[in-house]
Design a protein around this motif. Structure first.
Motif, PDB file in Angstrom:
ATOM      1  N   SER A 199       0.809  -1.222   0.000  1.00  0.00           N
ATOM      2  CA  SER A 199       0.000   0.000   0.000  1.00  0.00           C
ATOM      3  C   SER A 199       0.840   1.269   0.000  1.00  0.00           C
ATOM      4  O   SER A 199       0.302   2.366  -0.133  1.00  0.00           O
ATOM      5  N   SER A 200       2.160   1.129   0.155  1.00  0.00           N
ATOM      6  CA  SER A 200       3.052   2.282   0.223  1.00  0.00           C
ATOM      7  C   SER A 200       3.643   2.594  -1.145  1.00  0.00           C
ATOM      8  O   SER A 200       4.395   1.777  -1.692  1.00  0.00           O
ATOM      9  N   PRO A 201       3.359   3.772  -1.713  1.00  0.00           N
ATOM     10  CA  PRO A 201       3.983   4.135  -2.996  1.00  0.00           C
ATOM     11  C   PRO A 201       5.499   4.167  -2.907  1.00  0.00           C
ATOM     12  O   PRO A 201       6.188   3.818  -3.876  1.00  0.00           O
ATOM     13  N   GLU A 202       6.033   4.584  -1.743  1.00  0.00           N
ATOM     14  CA  GLU A 202       7.487   4.651  -1.579  1.00  0.00           C
ATOM     15  C   GLU A 202       8.102   3.256  -1.658  1.00  0.00           C
ATOM     16  O   GLU A 202       9.151   3.054  -2.292  1.00  0.00           O
ATOM     17  N   MET A 203       7.470   2.287  -1.007  1.00  0.00           N
ATOM     18  CA  MET A 203       7.985   0.925  -1.024  1.00  0.00           C
ATOM     19  C   MET A 203       7.895   0.314  -2.426  1.00  0.00           C
ATOM     20  O   MET A 203       8.842  -0.333  -2.894  1.00  0.00           O
ATOM     21  N   VAL A 204       6.780   0.516  -3.106  1.00  0.00           N
ATOM     22  CA  VAL A 204       6.617  -0.056  -4.441  1.00  0.00           C
ATOM     23  C   VAL A 204       7.600   0.576  -5.423  1.00  0.00           C
ATOM     24  O   VAL A 204       8.172  -0.106  -6.281  1.00  0.00           O
ATOM     25  N   ALA A 205       7.823   1.878  -5.280  1.00  0.00           N
ATOM     26  CA  ALA A 205       8.798   2.549  -6.147  1.00  0.00           C
ATOM     27  C   ALA A 205      10.195   1.984  -5.935  1.00  0.00           C
ATOM     28  O   ALA A 205      10.934   1.743  -6.902  1.00  0.00           O
ATOM     29  N   ARG A 206      10.579   1.766  -4.664  1.00  0.00           N
ATOM     30  CA  ARG A 206      11.886   1.183  -4.385  1.00  0.00           C
ATOM     31  C   ARG A 206      11.967  -0.237  -4.956  1.00  0.00           C
ATOM     32  O   ARG A 206      12.986  -0.615  -5.559  1.00  0.00           O
ATOM     33  N   ALA A 207      10.905  -1.019  -4.777  1.00  0.00           N
ATOM     34  CA  ALA A 207      10.913  -2.399  -5.267  1.00  0.00           C
ATOM     35  C   ALA A 207      11.061  -2.437  -6.784  1.00  0.00           C
ATOM     36  O   ALA A 207      11.846  -3.221  -7.329  1.00  0.00           O
ATOM     37  N   ASN A 208      10.319  -1.593  -7.488  1.00  0.00           N
ATOM     38  CA  ASN A 208      10.405  -1.569  -8.946  1.00  0.00           C
ATOM     39  C   ASN A 208      11.772  -1.099  -9.421  1.00  0.00           C
ATOM     40  O   ASN A 208      12.259  -1.525 -10.479  1.00  0.00           O
ATOM     41  N   ALA A 209      12.410  -0.229  -8.641  1.00  0.00           N
ATOM     42  CA  ALA A 209      13.702   0.324  -9.040  1.00  0.00           C
ATOM     43  C   ALA A 209      14.817  -0.706  -8.987  1.00  0.00           C
ATOM     44  O   ALA A 209      15.795  -0.599  -9.737  1.00  0.00           O
ATOM     45  N   VAL A 210      14.680  -1.692  -8.097  1.00  0.00           N
ATOM     46  CA  VAL A 210      15.765  -2.664  -7.905  1.00  0.00           C
ATOM     47  C   VAL A 210      15.407  -4.058  -8.413  1.00  0.00           C
ATOM     48  O   VAL A 210      16.252  -4.952  -8.406  1.00  0.00           O
ATOM     49  N   ALA A 211      14.174  -4.269  -8.864  1.00  0.00           N
ATOM     50  CA  ALA A 211      13.761  -5.602  -9.315  1.00  0.00           C
ATOM     51  C   ALA A 211      14.603  -6.039 -10.508  1.00  0.00           C
ATOM     52  O   ALA A 211      14.805  -5.289 -11.466  1.00  0.00           O
ATOM     53  N   ALA A 218      -4.714  -3.834   1.084  1.00  0.00           N
ATOM     54  CA  ALA A 218      -5.045  -5.183   1.547  1.00  0.00           C
ATOM     55  C   ALA A 218      -6.474  -5.282   2.071  1.00  0.00           C
ATOM     56  O   ALA A 218      -7.090  -6.343   1.995  1.00  0.00           O
ATOM     57  N   ALA A 219      -7.011  -4.186   2.604  1.00  0.00           N
ATOM     58  CA  ALA A 219      -8.358  -4.227   3.182  1.00  0.00           C
ATOM     59  C   ALA A 219      -9.425  -4.512   2.135  1.00  0.00           C
ATOM     60  O   ALA A 219     -10.490  -5.048   2.468  1.00  0.00           O
ATOM     61  N   SER A 220      -9.162  -4.179   0.884  1.00  0.00           N
ATOM     62  CA  SER A 220     -10.148  -4.414  -0.176  1.00  0.00           C
ATOM     63  C   SER A 220      -9.652  -5.409  -1.223  1.00  0.00           C
ATOM     64  O   SER A 220     -10.327  -5.630  -2.235  1.00  0.00           O
ATOM     65  N   TRP A 221      -8.517  -6.009  -0.969  1.00  0.00           N
ATOM     66  CA  TRP A 221      -7.902  -6.920  -1.941  1.00  0.00           C
ATOM     67  C   TRP A 221      -8.492  -8.314  -1.831  1.00  0.00           C
ATOM     68  O   TRP A 221      -8.845  -8.778  -0.752  1.00  0.00           O
ATOM     69  N   ASP A 222      -8.611  -8.972  -2.977  1.00  0.00           N
ATOM     70  CA  ASP A 222      -9.051 -10.365  -3.027  1.00  0.00           C
ATOM     71  C   ASP A 222      -7.981 -11.202  -3.702  1.00  0.00           C
ATOM     72  O   ASP A 222      -7.237 -10.717  -4.567  1.00  0.00           O
ATOM     73  N   VAL A 223      -7.911 -12.461  -3.334  1.00  0.00           N
ATOM     74  CA  VAL A 223      -6.919 -13.372  -3.911  1.00  0.00           C
ATOM     75  C   VAL A 223      -7.243 -13.603  -5.380  1.00  0.00           C
ATOM     76  O   VAL A 223      -8.345 -14.053  -5.711  1.00  0.00           O
ATOM     77  N   PRO A 224      -6.306 -13.324  -6.288  1.00  0.00           N
ATOM     78  CA  PRO A 224      -6.578 -13.561  -7.710  1.00  0.00           C
ATOM     79  C   PRO A 224      -6.770 -15.050  -7.993  1.00  0.00           C
ATOM     80  O   PRO A 224      -6.128 -15.906  -7.377  1.00  0.00           O
ATOM     81  N   GLU A 225      -7.641 -15.340  -8.926  1.00  0.00           N
ATOM     82  CA  GLU A 225      -7.862 -16.731  -9.327  1.00  0.00           C
ATOM     83  C   GLU A 225      -6.559 -17.314  -9.859  1.00  0.00           C
ATOM     84  O   GLU A 225      -5.820 -16.656 -10.596  1.00  0.00           O
ATOM     85  N   GLY A 226      -6.260 -18.536  -9.468  1.00  0.00           N
ATOM     86  CA  GLY A 226      -5.061 -19.203  -9.939  1.00  0.00           C
ATOM     87  C   GLY A 226      -3.847 -19.019  -9.048  1.00  0.00           C
ATOM     88  O   GLY A 226      -2.778 -19.547  -9.364  1.00  0.00           O
ATOM     89  N   THR A 227      -4.001 -18.308  -7.939  1.00  0.00           N
ATOM     90  CA  THR A 227      -2.875 -18.115  -7.030  1.00  0.00           C
ATOM     91  C   THR A 227      -2.527 -19.439  -6.352  1.00  0.00           C
ATOM     92  O   THR A 227      -3.359 -20.051  -5.699  1.00  0.00           O
ATOM     93  N   ASP A 228      -1.276 -19.858  -6.511  1.00  0.00           N
ATOM     94  CA  ASP A 228      -0.827 -21.120  -5.921  1.00  0.00           C
ATOM     95  C   ASP A 228      -0.199 -20.923  -4.548  1.00  0.00           C
ATOM     96  O   ASP A 228      -0.231 -21.826  -3.710  1.00  0.00           O
ATOM     97  N   LEU A 229       0.428 -19.759  -4.342  1.00  0.00           N
ATOM     98  CA  LEU A 229       1.119 -19.491  -3.081  1.00  0.00           C
ATOM     99  C   LEU A 229       0.892 -18.042  -2.691  1.00  0.00           C
ATOM    100  O   LEU A 229       1.220 -17.128  -3.455  1.00  0.00           O
ATOM    101  N   LEU A 230       0.328 -17.842  -1.516  1.00  0.00           N
ATOM    102  CA  LEU A 230       0.133 -16.505  -0.954  1.00  0.00           C
ATOM    103  C   LEU A 230       1.075 -16.352   0.226  1.00  0.00           C
ATOM    104  O   LEU A 230       1.008 -17.126   1.186  1.00  0.00           O
ATOM    105  N   VAL A 231       1.950 -15.360   0.161  1.00  0.00           N
ATOM    106  CA  VAL A 231       2.926 -15.094   1.210  1.00  0.00           C
ATOM    107  C   VAL A 231       2.662 -13.702   1.779  1.00  0.00           C
ATOM    108  O   VAL A 231       2.356 -12.761   1.040  1.00  0.00           O
TER     109      VAL A 231
END
Length: 262
Positions: free
Chosen positions: A62-74, A86-99
């Motif tokens: 949910s943090s733009p700062e965290m996602v920006a950092r993650a995308n920068a180093v991926a 996360a409060a409004s998120w649903d598990v996408p169909e086909g998800t095999d592993l949720l961490v």
């Protein structure tokens, strides 16, 4: 509330160890779709992409700062990051592993959301979660005491989470079973050694103090830090190692839960 990826990463070794302990208990599987909910700066999400190169791995935060950092180093081709509440998120169909590593405690009514996700998982899917269990430890209890003191009570009323921010391990065990999962639930207290002056304050700056910082002016926040520093010192005394290094023992309890949908 604004996250600082650099401050959060200051204790990356300590913060990532529970993730690797969690990873070691994931049962054998061959996933094609993995979600890391609450991925932070993405360093541990990349571990998932490396372990299962055949899977598409999605890190959500949910943090733009965290996602920006993650995308920068991926670096991995099978890895991507995106914003999600996360409060409004649903598990996408086909998800095999949720961490999810150290995220649920930030979510009000997290057991309700966790139950929804567990019920949305397809048969055979695996979930692996760890949360901090240290909300009654001095690091957090003293913070709440300072926030409730006459100097701060009006400005910080209702800002800090209380000792029930996470549930007991047995509650999670029962929830997994009610939702049709096998349940492997345990807890560990890490005897973490922190270095330098005011190490506990430095630790909570990256996590628990963020709501306080968001609620106060810059000057008031620094004053609150001073009050907290004075109040916490007696609970975490430092000692000197043989080589002269200043060390502080910081016990940290973590709760783990792993399950496969029947």
């Amino acid at each position: 509330m604004e996250w600082n990826p650099t401050q959060y990463a200051q204790f990356s070794d300590h913060r990532s160890r529970p993730f690797f302990d969690l990873l070691g208990r994931i049962p054998q599987l061959d996933p094609t779709s993995i979600v890391d909910l609450g991925c932070g700066p993405g360093n541990i999400t990349e571990v998932l992409a490396q372990r299962w190169p055949q899977a598409q791995v999605l890190g959500l935060d949910s943090s733009p700062e965290m996602v920006a950092r993650a995308n920068a180093v991926a670096a991995a081709e099978n890895l991507s990051f995106a914003l999600a509440d996360a409060a409004s998120w649903d598990v996408p169909e086909g998800t095999d592993l949720l961490v999810s590593s150290a995220m649920l405690q930030w979510l009000d009514g997290h057991q309700v959301h966790l139950e929804r996700w567990l019920r949305q998982l397809a048969p055979g899917a695996v979930v692996a979660i760890q949360v901090p269990g240290n909300f009654t430890s001095p690091s957090h209890a003293v913070m709440r005491e300072v926030a409730q003191s006459p100097r701060w009570v009006e400005k910080l009323r209702g800002v800090l989470r209380h000792g029930d921010a996470v549930a007991d391990p047995s509650d999670y065990q029962q929830l997994f079973i009610r939702c049709g999962l096998e349940a492997d639930v345990w807890e560990t207290t890490y005897q973490q050694l922190l270095t330098g002056a005011d190490p506990v304050l430095s630790w909570v700056r990256g996590t628990a103090l963020l709501p306080v910082k968001a609620a106060l002016s810059a000057a008031d926040y620094l004053a609150f830090e001073d009050d907290y520093r004075a109040a916490i010192a007696e609970h975490y005394p430092s000692f000197t190692a043989l080589d002269g290094q200043l060390l502080t023992n910081f016990p940290f309890r973590r709760i783990f839960m792993v399950g496969r949908k029947n």
